[in-house]
Write a protein that holds these residues in place. Structure first.
Motif, short mmCIF file in Angstrom:
data_model
loop_
_atom_site.label_atom_id
_atom_site.label_comp_id
_atom_site.label_asym_id
_atom_site.label_seq_id
_atom_site.Cartn_x
_atom_site.Cartn_y
_atom_site.Cartn_z
N PRO A 1 0.84 -1.21 0.00
CA PRO A 1 0.00 0.00 0.00
C PRO A 1 0.86 1.25 0.00
N GLU A 2 0.42 2.28 -0.68
CA GLU A 2 1.20 3.50 -0.82
C GLU A 2 1.58 4.09 0.54
N GLU A 3 0.64 4.09 1.47
CA GLU A 3 0.88 4.74 2.76
C GLU A 3 1.97 4.04 3.58
N SER A 4 2.15 2.74 3.37
CA SER A 4 3.16 2.01 4.14
C SER A 4 4.47 1.83 3.37
N ASP A 5 4.51 2.27 2.12
CA ASP A 5 5.71 2.12 1.29
C ASP A 5 6.84 2.97 1.86
N LEU A 6 8.02 2.36 2.01
CA LEU A 6 9.18 3.09 2.52
C LEU A 6 9.54 4.29 1.64
N ILE A 7 9.26 4.20 0.36
CA ILE A 7 9.54 5.32 -0.54
C ILE A 7 8.75 6.55 -0.11
N THR B 1 17.50 5.92 -2.06
CA THR B 1 17.56 6.67 -3.32
C THR B 1 16.57 7.83 -3.29
N THR B 2 15.40 7.62 -2.70
CA THR B 2 14.41 8.69 -2.56
C THR B 2 14.97 9.84 -1.73
N LEU B 3 15.59 9.52 -0.61
CA LEU B 3 16.16 10.57 0.23
C LEU B 3 17.27 11.34 -0.49
N MET B 4 18.14 10.62 -1.18
CA MET B 4 19.25 11.29 -1.87
C MET B 4 18.77 12.12 -3.05
N ALA B 5 17.82 11.58 -3.80
CA ALA B 5 17.32 12.30 -4.97
C ALA B 5 16.54 13.54 -4.57
N LEU C 1 16.84 17.42 -5.41
CA LEU C 1 15.75 18.07 -6.15
C LEU C 1 15.17 19.24 -5.37
N TRP C 2 15.06 19.08 -4.07
CA TRP C 2 14.53 20.14 -3.21
C TRP C 2 15.61 21.12 -2.75
N GLN C 3 16.87 20.83 -3.13
CA GLN C 3 18.01 21.64 -2.68
C GLN C 3 17.98 21.81 -1.16
N ALA C 4 17.75 20.67 -0.49
CA ALA C 4 17.59 20.68 0.97
C ALA C 4 18.91 20.88 1.71
N GLY C 5 20.01 20.40 1.10
CA GLY C 5 21.31 20.65 1.68
C GLY C 5 21.71 19.77 2.85
N LEU C 6 20.99 18.67 3.08
CA LEU C 6 21.39 17.77 4.17
C LEU C 6 22.67 17.04 3.79
N SER C 7 23.55 16.84 4.76
CA SER C 7 24.78 16.08 4.53
C SER C 7 24.46 14.59 4.45
N LYS C 8 25.44 13.84 3.98
CA LYS C 8 25.27 12.39 3.94
C LYS C 8 24.96 11.82 5.32
N GLU C 9 25.67 12.31 6.32
CA GLU C 9 25.46 11.82 7.68
C GLU C 9 24.06 12.17 8.19
N GLU C 10 23.58 13.35 7.84
CA GLU C 10 22.23 13.75 8.26
C GLU C 10 21.17 12.90 7.58
N LEU C 11 21.36 12.59 6.31
CA LEU C 11 20.42 11.72 5.61
C LEU C 11 20.43 10.31 6.20
N MET C 12 21.62 9.82 6.56
CA MET C 12 21.72 8.50 7.17
C MET C 12 20.95 8.44 8.48
N ALA C 13 21.11 9.48 9.30
CA ALA C 13 20.41 9.54 10.59
C ALA C 13 18.91 9.65 10.39
N LEU C 14 18.49 10.38 9.37
CA LEU C 14 17.07 10.54 9.08
C LEU C 14 16.45 9.22 8.64
N GLY C 15 17.20 8.44 7.86
CA GLY C 15 16.67 7.19 7.33
C GLY C 15 16.68 6.02 8.29
#
Length: 292
Positions: A63-69, A114-118, A122-136
């Motif tokens: 289901p879309e709502e539970s998809d990790l993407i 891939t969604t987080l990195m892309a 695309l949003w020019q969010a500017g999070l570092s690799k380490e910040e994205l890792m912690a978020l995921g």
């Protein structure tokens, strides 16, 4: 930039996977080497004129709502709002799904990474690799590895990573046709949870001595998975005739390393028709890095 097309979400293999213990919160302490391979899903992102996040591809059983993407995209969108006070534009996400569910290849986690990195780009969010890792990490223990983006010696619950060299080889991978639920493996009373801790040089020196093709260690989850899912045991037994065959992750997929593509093709030509099988080259970097 309003779109990002053909964003790779590669599979991973666990070249070994040891369970060293269990924390008070129930999480298992692991050691593994994660290896990226050039076989996986492909995602496409198109910004919307509103703030909605939608998956435009139907995925049976997900289901879309539970998809990790979707969950990863909304998590990053909320983080951007928190940091900037502005909600980024929504996005339509399409996926060419190749990796099987319950295969131990990290398909869902790779899609989320891939969604987080892309979207960070695309949003020019500017999070570092380490910040994205912690978020995921709260979404899935394998997600940080895919964002880490290179062959990794991982410890803890899988989040503590260091780069490591691994064989520049090919892999033959068999999908035994069953989906293995990770929880069923880790909850089993038969799971070995006391494998002695190794150090990164144990892995590296073994590869040098064995010419890079003979596997190091074992997969502690394999013994449980093969008892619960006989097709996994059958695939391992068959592939063992051609090399050091083992299961990846919590299963169900089974792999063996070979030196050349020609050797991989020779093994694939003999795989019984009841199984889906394919070859993949080892990658030392996540292919999305060059794209972003």
């Amino acid at each position: 930039m309003t779109s990002l097309k053909n964003c790779p979400a590669p599979a991973k293999l666990n070249l070994f996977l040891h369970v060293n213990g269990r924390r008070a919160d129930g999480y298992h302490l692991l050691q593994t080497v994660f290896q990226l391979i050039d076989h996986g899903d492909t995602l496409h992102f198109e910004l919307r004129d509103d703030d909605a996040i939608r998956r435009v591809t139907d995925l049976p059983g997900v289901p879309e709502e539970s998809d990790l993407i979707i969950r990863a995209a909304r998590l990053l969108q909320a983080e951007v709002l928190r940091r900037t006070g502005a909600l980024p534009r929504g996005v339509d996400i399409a996926i060419d799904k190749v990796l099987p569910m319950g295969g131990g290849l990290g398909g869902g986690s790779s899609d989320a990474a891939t969604t987080l990195m892309a979207l960070n780009s695309l949003w020019q969010a500017g999070l570092s690799k380490e910040e994205l890792m912690a978020l995921g990490l709260p979404l899935g223990a394998d997600i940080p590895f895919f964002i880490f983006g290179e062959t990794a010696f991982a410890e803890g619950v899988g989040e503590a990573m260091r780069p490591v060299q691994a064989p520049d080889c090919w892999y033959v991978v068999i999908e035994p046709g069953v989906a293995v639920p990770t929880a069923a493996i880790f909850c089993s009373e038969h799971l070995t949870r006391d494998t002695p801790v190794v150090i990164i040089t144990d892995f590296s020196s073994h590869l040098e001595n064995r010419n890079g093709l003979k596997g190091f260690g074992k997969n502690d989850l394999q013994q449980v998975a093969t008892k619960l899912f006989p097709p996994v045991a059958e695939a391992i037994e068959w592939l063992s005739a051609y090399g050091d065959a083992r299961m990846t992750g919590s299963g169900a997929c089974v792999f063996s390393a070979v030196a050349t593509e020609a050797e991989a093709d020779a093994v694939l030509a003999k795989v019984p028709a009841k199984w889906k099988a394919w070859k993949a080259k080892a990658l030392d970097r996540h292919p999305i890095i060059a794209k972003l």
